[in-house]
Scaffold this motif. Structure first.
Motif, short mmCIF file in Angstrom:
data_model
loop_
_atom_site.label_atom_id
_atom_site.label_comp_id
_atom_site.label_asym_id
_atom_site.label_seq_id
_atom_site.Cartn_x
_atom_site.Cartn_y
_atom_site.Cartn_z
N ASP A 126 8.48 8.86 -12.85
CA ASP A 126 7.46 9.53 -12.05
C ASP A 126 6.36 10.07 -12.95
O ASP A 126 6.39 9.93 -14.17
N ALA A 127 5.39 10.75 -12.32
CA ALA A 127 4.19 11.18 -13.05
C ALA A 127 4.48 12.27 -14.09
O ALA A 127 3.67 12.50 -14.98
N LYS A 128 5.64 12.94 -13.98
CA LYS A 128 5.97 14.00 -14.93
C LYS A 128 6.09 13.48 -16.36
O LYS A 128 5.92 14.23 -17.32
N SER A 129 6.39 12.20 -16.50
CA SER A 129 6.56 11.62 -17.85
C SER A 129 5.23 11.32 -18.52
O SER A 129 5.19 11.04 -19.72
N ARG B 71 10.17 -12.57 -6.40
CA ARG B 71 9.30 -12.23 -7.52
C ARG B 71 9.30 -10.72 -7.66
O ARG B 71 9.56 -10.00 -6.71
N ALA B 72 8.99 -10.26 -8.87
CA ALA B 72 8.94 -8.82 -9.10
C ALA B 72 7.86 -8.51 -10.12
O ALA B 72 7.59 -9.30 -11.02
N VAL B 73 7.24 -7.34 -9.95
CA VAL B 73 6.26 -6.86 -10.91
C VAL B 73 6.62 -5.43 -11.29
O VAL B 73 7.23 -4.69 -10.52
N ALA B 74 6.26 -5.06 -12.51
CA ALA B 74 6.28 -3.66 -12.93
C ALA B 74 4.83 -3.23 -13.08
O ALA B 74 3.99 -4.00 -13.54
N ALA B 75 4.53 -1.99 -12.66
CA ALA B 75 3.15 -1.54 -12.67
C ALA B 75 3.08 -0.05 -12.99
O ALA B 75 4.00 0.72 -12.69
N ILE B 76 1.96 0.35 -13.61
CA ILE B 76 1.70 1.75 -13.96
C ILE B 76 0.39 2.17 -13.31
O ILE B 76 -0.60 1.43 -13.37
N ASP B 77 0.37 3.37 -12.69
CA ASP B 77 -0.88 3.83 -12.11
C ASP B 77 -1.53 4.88 -13.00
O ASP B 77 -1.01 5.26 -14.06
N ALA B 78 -2.71 5.36 -12.59
CA ALA B 78 -3.50 6.25 -13.42
C ALA B 78 -2.87 7.62 -13.61
O ALA B 78 -3.23 8.36 -14.54
N SER B 79 -1.90 7.99 -12.78
CA SER B 79 -1.22 9.27 -12.92
C SER B 79 0.02 9.18 -13.80
O SER B 79 0.65 10.19 -14.09
N VAL C 156 2.73 7.11 -13.03
CA VAL C 156 3.88 6.62 -12.26
C VAL C 156 4.15 5.16 -12.63
O VAL C 156 3.22 4.34 -12.70
N VAL C 157 5.42 4.83 -12.87
CA VAL C 157 5.82 3.45 -13.16
C VAL C 157 6.76 2.98 -12.05
O VAL C 157 7.81 3.58 -11.83
N ASN C 158 6.39 1.92 -11.36
CA ASN C 158 7.21 1.36 -10.28
C ASN C 158 7.49 -0.11 -10.54
O ASN C 158 6.68 -0.80 -11.17
N ARG C 159 8.62 -0.56 -10.02
CA ARG C 159 8.88 -1.99 -9.92
C ARG C 159 8.83 -2.36 -8.45
O ARG C 159 9.43 -1.68 -7.61
N ASP D 298 0.81 -1.22 0.00
CA ASP D 298 0.00 0.00 0.00
C ASP D 298 0.84 1.27 0.00
O ASP D 298 0.32 2.37 0.22
N ASP D 299 2.15 1.12 -0.27
CA ASP D 299 3.04 2.28 -0.28
C ASP D 299 3.68 2.53 -1.65
O ASP D 299 4.65 3.29 -1.76
N ALA D 300 3.16 1.90 -2.70
CA ALA D 300 3.74 2.06 -4.04
C ALA D 300 2.97 3.08 -4.87
O ALA D 300 3.59 3.83 -5.65
N PHE D 301 1.65 3.12 -4.74
CA PHE D 301 0.81 4.00 -5.56
C PHE D 301 -0.26 4.66 -4.70
O PHE D 301 -0.72 4.08 -3.72
N SER D 302 -0.67 5.86 -5.11
CA SER D 302 -1.72 6.58 -4.39
C SER D 302 -3.02 6.67 -5.18
O SER D 302 -4.03 7.13 -4.67
N VAL D 303 -2.98 6.25 -6.45
CA VAL D 303 -4.18 6.21 -7.29
C VAL D 303 -4.25 4.83 -7.95
O VAL D 303 -3.37 3.99 -7.77
N ALA D 304 -5.30 4.61 -8.73
CA ALA D 304 -5.58 3.29 -9.30
C ALA D 304 -4.41 2.72 -10.08
O ALA D 304 -3.76 3.41 -10.86
N VAL D 305 -4.15 1.42 -9.86
CA VAL D 305 -3.14 0.70 -10.62
C VAL D 305 -3.79 0.23 -11.92
O VAL D 305 -4.74 -0.55 -11.90
#
Length: 230
Positions: A147-150, A113-121, A123-126, A93-100
């Protein structure tokens, strides 16, 4: 058929909700729902597990690898599940603040294990999940890839060595080894207006991109990063 199968399904006495996301692997198909659940089917279309507890936190995306599922929720929470046991392995619950919006499994270690994910803003995190001991509980680490600037759009392609995604102005390739870094920033074709691109990355570093009417290929492993256009 999976959507129709979910219409009348129940978890205890609670309906599972409307279909909202879909993921598949060699062993299972998982259907995420608007009630925060995931119905896991085998390839005979039999429900094997119902993951989660009914809530208003819709499942927005699903990824499957071996006997493990990762669910991305509207709240920004990611949850790693053991599909066979039906048990929660880790809640993030500390990777994204909006919908994944998109999640995919990516390169991993022997017991990680590892995942890459993008949220609605955008932001891309692994997120890397590490077991404390073999067969034990998981810890997790969050690495920001962009980050979200991209302004990244929710299309993600992952191989064993790379992740690829695009914004409205460029495509990006992130390399996972020897360290996590943005390996390529590839601008939008000058002939195309701002729009969403579709990208696909291979293990050997060949990026295929469709952007409007342009179809391009970029070879990351070539000495001069050769570019061809069809």
């Amino acid at each position: 058929m999976l959507a129709s199968a979910s219409d009348g399904a129940t978890s205890g006495t609670t309906t599972v909700g409307a279909p909202a996301a879909l993921g598949a692997s060699a062993k299972f198909v998982a259907l995420g729902t608007s009630r925060g659940l995931a119905l896991v089917f085998d390839h005979f279309q039999e429900v094997r597990r119902v993951l989660g507890t009914a809530s208003t936190d819709s499942v927005k995306c699903v990824a499957l690898e071996d006997d493990v599922a990762c669910l991305g929720h509207a709240s920004g929470v990611l949850v790693l599940w053991d599909v066979v046991k039906g048990s929660q392995l880790r809640r993030v619950d500390d990777a994204f603040s909006v919908a994944v919006e998109k999640v995919e499994f990516c390169c991993r270690g022997a017991s990680d294990r590892a995942v890459a994910a993008i949220d609605a803003s955008g932001v891309v995190n692994r997120i890397v999940f590490r077991q404390r001991v073999l067969g034990g509980s998981y810890l997790h680490e969050v690495e920001c890839l962009l980050d979200a600037k991209s302004n990244v759009t929710p299309w993600l392609s992952v191989s064993s060595t790379y992740a690829a995604f695009s914004s409205t102005t460029a495509s990006f390739v992130v390399a996972f080894s020897p360290s996590v870094r943005v390996a390529v920033t590839w601008p939008r074709p000058s002939s195309q207006e701002e729009s969403n691109a579709v990208v696909s990355i291979s293990d050997d570093g060949v990026l295929i991109r469709a952007w409007g009417t342009d179809l391009d290929a970029l070879n990351l492993s070539a000495e001069s990063a050769g570019l061809s256009r069809n």
